[in-house]
Write a protein that holds these residues in place. Structure first.
Motif, PDB file in Angstrom:
ATOM      1  N   TYR A  50       0.793  -1.231   0.000  1.00  0.00           N
ATOM      2  CA  TYR A  50       0.000   0.000   0.000  1.00  0.00           C
ATOM      3  C   TYR A  50       0.828   1.285   0.000  1.00  0.00           C
ATOM      4  O   TYR A  50       0.309   2.341  -0.374  1.00  0.00           O
ATOM      5  N   LEU A  51       2.107   1.190   0.367  1.00  0.00           N
ATOM      6  CA  LEU A  51       2.928   2.402   0.427  1.00  0.00           C
ATOM      7  C   LEU A  51       4.035   2.437  -0.618  1.00  0.00           C
ATOM      8  O   LEU A  51       4.579   3.507  -0.896  1.00  0.00           O
ATOM      9  N   ILE A  52       4.389   1.305  -1.191  1.00  0.00           N
ATOM     10  CA  ILE A  52       5.476   1.266  -2.177  1.00  0.00           C
ATOM     11  C   ILE A  52       4.963   0.993  -3.586  1.00  0.00           C
ATOM     12  O   ILE A  52       5.303   1.711  -4.539  1.00  0.00           O
ATOM     13  N   ALA A  53       4.144  -0.040  -3.754  1.00  0.00           N
ATOM     14  CA  ALA A  53       3.702  -0.432  -5.095  1.00  0.00           C
ATOM     15  C   ALA A  53       2.868   0.639  -5.813  1.00  0.00           C
ATOM     16  O   ALA A  53       3.122   0.914  -6.998  1.00  0.00           O
ATOM     17  N   PRO A  54       1.853   1.249  -5.176  1.00  0.00           N
ATOM     18  CA  PRO A  54       1.021   2.219  -5.915  1.00  0.00           C
ATOM     19  C   PRO A  54       1.785   3.386  -6.535  1.00  0.00           C
ATOM     20  O   PRO A  54       1.597   3.671  -7.732  1.00  0.00           O
ATOM     21  N   PRO A  55       2.679   4.082  -5.779  1.00  0.00           N
ATOM     22  CA  PRO A  55       3.389   5.194  -6.438  1.00  0.00           C
ATOM     23  C   PRO A  55       4.287   4.727  -7.570  1.00  0.00           C
ATOM     24  O   PRO A  55       4.433   5.431  -8.583  1.00  0.00           O
ATOM     25  N   LEU A  56       4.898   3.557  -7.428  1.00  0.00           N
ATOM     26  CA  LEU A  56       5.743   3.034  -8.507  1.00  0.00           C
ATOM     27  C   LEU A  56       4.913   2.812  -9.773  1.00  0.00           C
ATOM     28  O   LEU A  56       5.350   3.162 -10.888  1.00  0.00           O
ATOM     29  N   TYR A 106     -12.269  -5.979   1.466  1.00  0.00           N
ATOM     30  CA  TYR A 106     -11.544  -4.917   2.174  1.00  0.00           C
ATOM     31  C   TYR A 106     -10.202  -4.636   1.500  1.00  0.00           C
ATOM     32  O   TYR A 106      -9.787  -3.477   1.380  1.00  0.00           O
ATOM     33  N   LYS A 107      -9.532  -5.680   1.037  1.00  0.00           N
ATOM     34  CA  LYS A 107      -8.244  -5.483   0.357  1.00  0.00           C
ATOM     35  C   LYS A 107      -8.419  -4.680  -0.929  1.00  0.00           C
ATOM     36  O   LYS A 107      -7.596  -3.810  -1.248  1.00  0.00           O
ATOM     37  N   VAL A 108      -9.484  -4.967  -1.673  1.00  0.00           N
ATOM     38  CA  VAL A 108      -9.750  -4.207  -2.897  1.00  0.00           C
ATOM     39  C   VAL A 108      -9.989  -2.735  -2.563  1.00  0.00           C
ATOM     40  O   VAL A 108      -9.437  -1.839  -3.210  1.00  0.00           O
ATOM     41  N   ALA A 109     -10.812  -2.486  -1.545  1.00  0.00           N
ATOM     42  CA  ALA A 109     -11.088  -1.105  -1.140  1.00  0.00           C
ATOM     43  C   ALA A 109      -9.809  -0.405  -0.694  1.00  0.00           C
ATOM     44  O   ALA A 109      -9.568   0.765  -1.030  1.00  0.00           O
ATOM     45  N   LEU A 110      -8.962  -1.120   0.037  1.00  0.00           N
ATOM     46  CA  LEU A 110      -7.740  -0.520   0.562  1.00  0.00           C
ATOM     47  C   LEU A 110      -6.731  -0.223  -0.543  1.00  0.00           C
ATOM     48  O   LEU A 110      -6.102   0.845  -0.548  1.00  0.00           O
ATOM     49  N   ILE A 111      -6.586  -1.129  -1.521  1.00  0.00           N
ATOM     50  CA  ILE A 111      -5.617  -0.876  -2.583  1.00  0.00           C
ATOM     51  C   ILE A 111      -6.094   0.245  -3.501  1.00  0.00           C
ATOM     52  O   ILE A 111      -5.302   1.077  -3.960  1.00  0.00           O
ATOM     53  N   LEU A 112      -7.398   0.310  -3.761  1.00  0.00           N
ATOM     54  CA  LEU A 112      -7.920   1.410  -4.574  1.00  0.00           C
ATOM     55  C   LEU A 112      -7.743   2.741  -3.849  1.00  0.00           C
ATOM     56  O   LEU A 112      -7.379   3.755  -4.471  1.00  0.00           O
ATOM     57  N   SER A 113      -7.977   2.753  -2.540  1.00  0.00           N
ATOM     58  CA  SER A 113      -7.797   3.994  -1.783  1.00  0.00           C
ATOM     59  C   SER A 113      -6.320   4.375  -1.713  1.00  0.00           C
ATOM     60  O   SER A 113      -5.980   5.559  -1.661  1.00  0.00           O
ATOM     61  N   PHE A 136      -4.105   3.855  -4.170  1.00  0.00           N
ATOM     62  CA  PHE A 136      -3.818   4.511  -5.453  1.00  0.00           C
ATOM     63  C   PHE A 136      -4.386   5.928  -5.462  1.00  0.00           C
ATOM     64  O   PHE A 136      -3.738   6.860  -5.965  1.00  0.00           O
ATOM     65  N   ALA A 137      -5.588   6.097  -4.912  1.00  0.00           N
ATOM     66  CA  ALA A 137      -6.196   7.430  -4.850  1.00  0.00           C
ATOM     67  C   ALA A 137      -5.371   8.362  -3.969  1.00  0.00           C
ATOM     68  O   ALA A 137      -5.211   9.555  -4.278  1.00  0.00           O
ATOM     69  N   MET A 138      -4.842   7.837  -2.859  1.00  0.00           N
ATOM     70  CA  MET A 138      -4.037   8.657  -1.953  1.00  0.00           C
ATOM     71  C   MET A 138      -2.743   9.125  -2.614  1.00  0.00           C
ATOM     72  O   MET A 138      -2.306  10.258  -2.444  1.00  0.00           O
ATOM     73  N   TRP A 139      -2.112   8.244  -3.401  1.00  0.00           N
ATOM     74  CA  TRP A 139      -0.834   8.596  -4.024  1.00  0.00           C
ATOM     75  C   TRP A 139      -1.007   9.457  -5.278  1.00  0.00           C
ATOM     76  O   TRP A 139      -0.080  10.157  -5.690  1.00  0.00           O
ATOM     77  N   TRP A 140      -2.178   9.420  -5.888  1.00  0.00           N
ATOM     78  CA  TRP A 140      -2.400  10.127  -7.143  1.00  0.00           C
ATOM     79  C   TRP A 140      -2.063  11.618  -7.076  1.00  0.00           C
ATOM     80  O   TRP A 140      -1.368  12.138  -7.963  1.00  0.00           O
ATOM     81  N   PRO A 141      -2.533  12.368  -6.076  1.00  0.00           N
ATOM     82  CA  PRO A 141      -2.209  13.801  -6.049  1.00  0.00           C
ATOM     83  C   PRO A 141      -0.716  14.095  -5.920  1.00  0.00           C
ATOM     84  O   PRO A 141      -0.271  15.193  -6.271  1.00  0.00           O
ATOM     85  N   LEU A 142       0.056  13.143  -5.437  1.00  0.00           N
ATOM     86  CA  LEU A 142       1.485  13.367  -5.223  1.00  0.00           C
ATOM     87  C   LEU A 142       2.324  13.066  -6.456  1.00  0.00           C
ATOM     88  O   LEU A 142       3.280  13.795  -6.746  1.00  0.00           O
ATOM     89  N   VAL A 143       2.003  11.995  -7.174  1.00  0.00           N
ATOM     90  CA  VAL A 143       2.860  11.554  -8.284  1.00  0.00           C
ATOM     91  C   VAL A 143       2.075  11.408  -9.581  1.00  0.00           C
ATOM     92  O   VAL A 143       2.457  10.632 -10.458  1.00  0.00           O
ATOM     93  N   CYS A 144       0.990  12.159  -9.720  1.00  0.00           N
ATOM     94  CA  CYS A 144       0.136  12.057 -10.903  1.00  0.00           C
ATOM     95  C   CYS A 144       0.931  12.292 -12.183  1.00  0.00           C
ATOM     96  O   CYS A 144       1.605  13.319 -12.322  1.00  0.00           O
ATOM     97  N   PRO A 145       0.863  11.374 -13.158  1.00  0.00           N
ATOM     98  CA  PRO A 145       1.634  11.529 -14.395  1.00  0.00           C
ATOM     99  C   PRO A 145       0.920  12.344 -15.470  1.00  0.00           C
ATOM    100  O   PRO A 145       1.505  12.623 -16.518  1.00  0.00           O
ATOM    101  N   VAL A 146      -0.353  12.707 -15.232  1.00  0.00           N
ATOM    102  CA  VAL A 146      -1.135  13.458 -16.222  1.00  0.00           C
ATOM    103  C   VAL A 146      -1.142  14.929 -15.809  1.00  0.00           C
ATOM    104  O   VAL A 146      -1.755  15.280 -14.790  1.00  0.00           O
TER     105      VAL A 146
END
Length: 301
Positions: free
Chosen positions: A89-95, A157-164, A166-176
């Motif tokens: 949840y803290l390493i994979a999504p931003p990568l 719960y895991k699906v909800a947590l992984i989607l959240s 990605f949503a949490m990291w999006w504003p920080l490392v958004c590529p668009v």
């Protein structure tokens, strides 16, 4: 411990072949889309190798955390489970976000429903509260123990947590670029708030004076939880419980909280470095454009 694991659990239990195939499929599809098929996308351009490696590493971490040996071992030791949580949840999504080209995402983001959902769930306050709320709620002992022995609820719960995540990291490392709306200073504040909100869950585990989770103290509950990792119909004898405890219960619990906090600091520190680098690069590009404009005006005069 590895020899003991391989002699006790099957290949399917350790490596989850279905998820392995899914991860390989995603990796191959990604390499095709960013390579031979990139001309099928509007405004496509060559994509840096290091960003491709980021994405592939993110896919690998998700597989190891959700379906590889780390997932099974996380049901044996809380410290391994917390390591798995931090990586997934803290390493994979931003990568994976950094490793996805903007020209791949734009066709999807141009779909009206997707656009609205992304805008809503990645709004900074919502994404911060959603991810950290779900993460902290997960570590409440009663919730944790319930999810560990109720497999469908655990999957949801895991699906909800992984989607959240990605949503949490999006504003920080958004590529668009058109979705990257936070300034550098606001991103620094966002990371600081993220760290503050995640700290209570780590502190709960590190400073608890008694074992928190029945999953790691009761052999019967542990055996039921292990059923999540083994092929359907396989019975895990509670007698195996004591064979996979190289640490005392409290030492394992405290180590888990410490590992989570350390990986969180590394993850957020790396994000700070990435944001600062991007910020500095944009400032240099802006200065170069202003200098070129000034030189052009002087030439005209």
């Amino acid at each position: 411990m590895w020899e003991q694991l391989t002699s006790t659990f099957s290949f399917s239990a350790l490596w989850s072949p279905g998820l392995m195939v899914a991860a390989i499929f995603v990796a191959v599809l990604y390499l095709l889309v960013t390579g031979p098929w990139k001309n099928s996308f509007k405004d496509s351009a060559p994509f840096p190798l290091y960003k491709k490696l980021f994405f592939l590493l993110g896919v690998f971490i998700l597989y190891i955390g959700f379906g590889g040996p780390l997932s099974l071992m996380g049901h044996l030791l809380l410290s391994i489970h917390m390591t798995e949580m931090a990586l997934v949840y803290l390493i994979a999504p931003p990568l994976m976000i950094i490793g996805t080209p903007a020209w791949v995402l734009r066709p999807l983001l141009n779909i009206k429903v997707v656009h609205k959902l992304v805008k809503f769930f990645t709004f900074p306050i919502i994404s911060l509260l959603l991810f950290n709320g779900l993460f902290s709620f997960y570590h409440i002992p009663e919730i944790f123990d319930y999810l560990m022995v109720n497999y469908t609820a655990q999957d949801i719960y895991k699906v909800a947590l992984i989607l959240s995540a990605f949503a949490m990291w999006w504003p920080l490392v958004c590529p668009v670029p058109e979705y990257d709306t936070l300034s550098g200073v606001k991103k620094l504040g966002y990371i600081f708030a993220d760290g503050v909100l995640l700290t209570p869950a780590c502190a709960l585990i590190i400073f608890a004076t008694t074992p928190l989770y029945t999953t790691y103290t009761d052999p019967t509950v542990w055996a039921t939880a292990m059923g999540y990792c083994v092929p359907g119909g396989t019975v895990v004898p509670p007698e195996l419980f004591s064979q996979f405890k190289p640490l005392g219960i409290m030492e394992d619990q405290q180590l888990g909280g410490i590992i989570m906090k350390i990986i969180q600091e590394i993850s957020y520190g790396s994000a700070l470095g990435y944001i600062f680098f991007q910020w500095a690069r944009r400032e240099r590009e802006k200065d170069d454009e202003e200098l070129q404009s000034a030189n052009f005006r002087m030439t005209e005069v």
